[in-house]
Design a protein around this motif. Structure first.
Motif, PDB file in Angstrom:
ATOM      1  N   UNK A 104     -27.581  17.871 -84.820  1.00 22.81           N
ATOM      2  CA  UNK A 104     -26.400  17.155 -84.380  1.00 22.81           C
ATOM      3  C   UNK A 104     -25.154  17.834 -84.889  1.00 22.81           C
ATOM      4  N   UNK A 105     -24.151  17.034 -85.211  1.00 24.89           N
ATOM      5  CA  UNK A 105     -22.848  17.546 -85.633  1.00 24.89           C
ATOM      6  C   UNK A 105     -22.499  17.054 -87.026  1.00 24.89           C
ATOM      7  N   UNK A 137     -29.220   8.152 -77.265  1.00 24.32           N
ATOM      8  CA  UNK A 137     -30.471   8.271 -76.513  1.00 24.32           C
ATOM      9  C   UNK A 137     -30.299   9.305 -75.414  1.00 24.32           C
ATOM     10  N   UNK A 138     -31.320  10.116 -75.238  1.00 20.53           N
ATOM     11  CA  UNK A 138     -31.348  11.070 -74.135  1.00 20.53           C
ATOM     12  C   UNK A 138     -32.534  10.694 -73.248  1.00 20.53           C
ATOM     13  N   UNK A 139     -32.850  11.529 -72.300  1.00 21.82           N
ATOM     14  CA  UNK A 139     -33.955  11.233 -71.389  1.00 21.82           C
ATOM     15  C   UNK A 139     -35.273  11.013 -72.128  1.00 21.82           C
ATOM     16  N   UNK A 140     -35.500  11.773 -73.209  1.00 23.83           N
ATOM     17  CA  UNK A 140     -36.788  11.682 -73.910  1.00 23.83           C
ATOM     18  C   UNK A 140     -36.677  11.363 -75.381  1.00 23.83           C
ATOM     19  N   UNK A 141     -35.476  11.391 -75.931  1.00 27.31           N
ATOM     20  CA  UNK A 141     -35.307  11.356 -77.380  1.00 27.31           C
ATOM     21  C   UNK A 141     -34.418  10.214 -77.850  1.00 27.31           C
ATOM     22  N   UNK A 142     -34.656   9.820 -79.093  1.00 26.12           N
ATOM     23  CA  UNK A 142     -33.742   8.944 -79.820  1.00 26.12           C
ATOM     24  C   UNK A 142     -33.218   9.771 -80.985  1.00 26.12           C
ATOM     25  N   UNK A 143     -31.910   9.928 -81.039  1.00 26.53           N
ATOM     26  CA  UNK A 143     -31.224  10.667 -82.093  1.00 26.53           C
ATOM     27  C   UNK A 143     -30.557   9.626 -82.969  1.00 26.53           C
ATOM     28  N   UNK A 144     -31.051   9.454 -84.191  1.00 26.64           N
ATOM     29  CA  UNK A 144     -30.531   8.379 -85.030  1.00 26.64           C
ATOM     30  C   UNK A 144     -30.075   8.906 -86.383  1.00 26.64           C
ATOM     31  N   UNK A 145     -29.078   8.229 -86.903  1.00 27.04           N
ATOM     32  CA  UNK A 145     -28.536   8.536 -88.223  1.00 27.04           C
ATOM     33  C   UNK A 145     -29.683   8.699 -89.229  1.00 27.04           C
TER      34      UNK A 145
END
Length: 164
Positions: A80-81, A5-13
């Motif tokens: 992402x990576x 999680x970032x300030x505004x985003x959800x980065x999910x698999x």
């Protein structure tokens, strides 16, 4: 790492349910203007791309994320990576691609910074391979704290390798 999680985003698999978004984003000519092969032209190619990303998660425990605004289900982009071999070196490759409607809002930079934080603990160099003409991607990498290390032939075109 499956969810960041970032300030505004959800980065999910990524999941198999992300296929439509993968295809919409990667088949849009505007998102592929700097890609040597151009946009993805069929759903099967998008499925093959997503299958590769899914396999990264299954086999390596690391891969690209689907990017959403916090509290929303609409996919803004992917990035992402993932582990890759670049210029005969195993690296963590940083990638980001967003819908044009998400451009100019700092989402790529937010994702890049989160990915670099994750990459710090994984013990491999983090690189971004960027075509010389891709100024928007270059700006994101530089704002995230990366710098140009060298130029290599990549995908048949000269590309700059940015390192963290």
């Amino acid at each position: 790492m499956e969810v960041v999680r970032t300030a505004r985003l959800v980065l999910s698999r990524v999941t198999a349910d992300d296929l439509d978004a993968v295809h919409e984003i990667h088949s849009d000519p505007r998102t592929s203007v700097y890609h040597p092969d151009g946009p993805v032209t069929d759903v099967e190619s998008s499925r093959a791309m997503l299958d590769l990303w899914l396999a990264d998660w299954e086999e390596r425990g690391l891969g690209y994320w689907a990017v959403r605004r916090t509290g929303e289900s609409h996919v803004l982009g992917f990035g992402g990576l993932r582990r890759a071999v670049v210029d005969q070196e195993e690296v963590l490759n940083l990638y980001y691609r967003f819908r044009p409607s998400a451009w100019g809002q700092g989402y790529a930079l937010e994702l890049a910074k989160a990915a670099l934080r994750v990459g710090e603990g994984l013990g491999g160099p983090v690189v971004a391979v960027i075509r010389e003409v891709n100024e928007p991607s270059r700006k994101v990498a530089e704002k995230a704290g990366m710098h140009k290390d060298r130029t290599i032939p990549y995908g048949g075109v000269p590309s700059d390798v940015y390192v963290a």
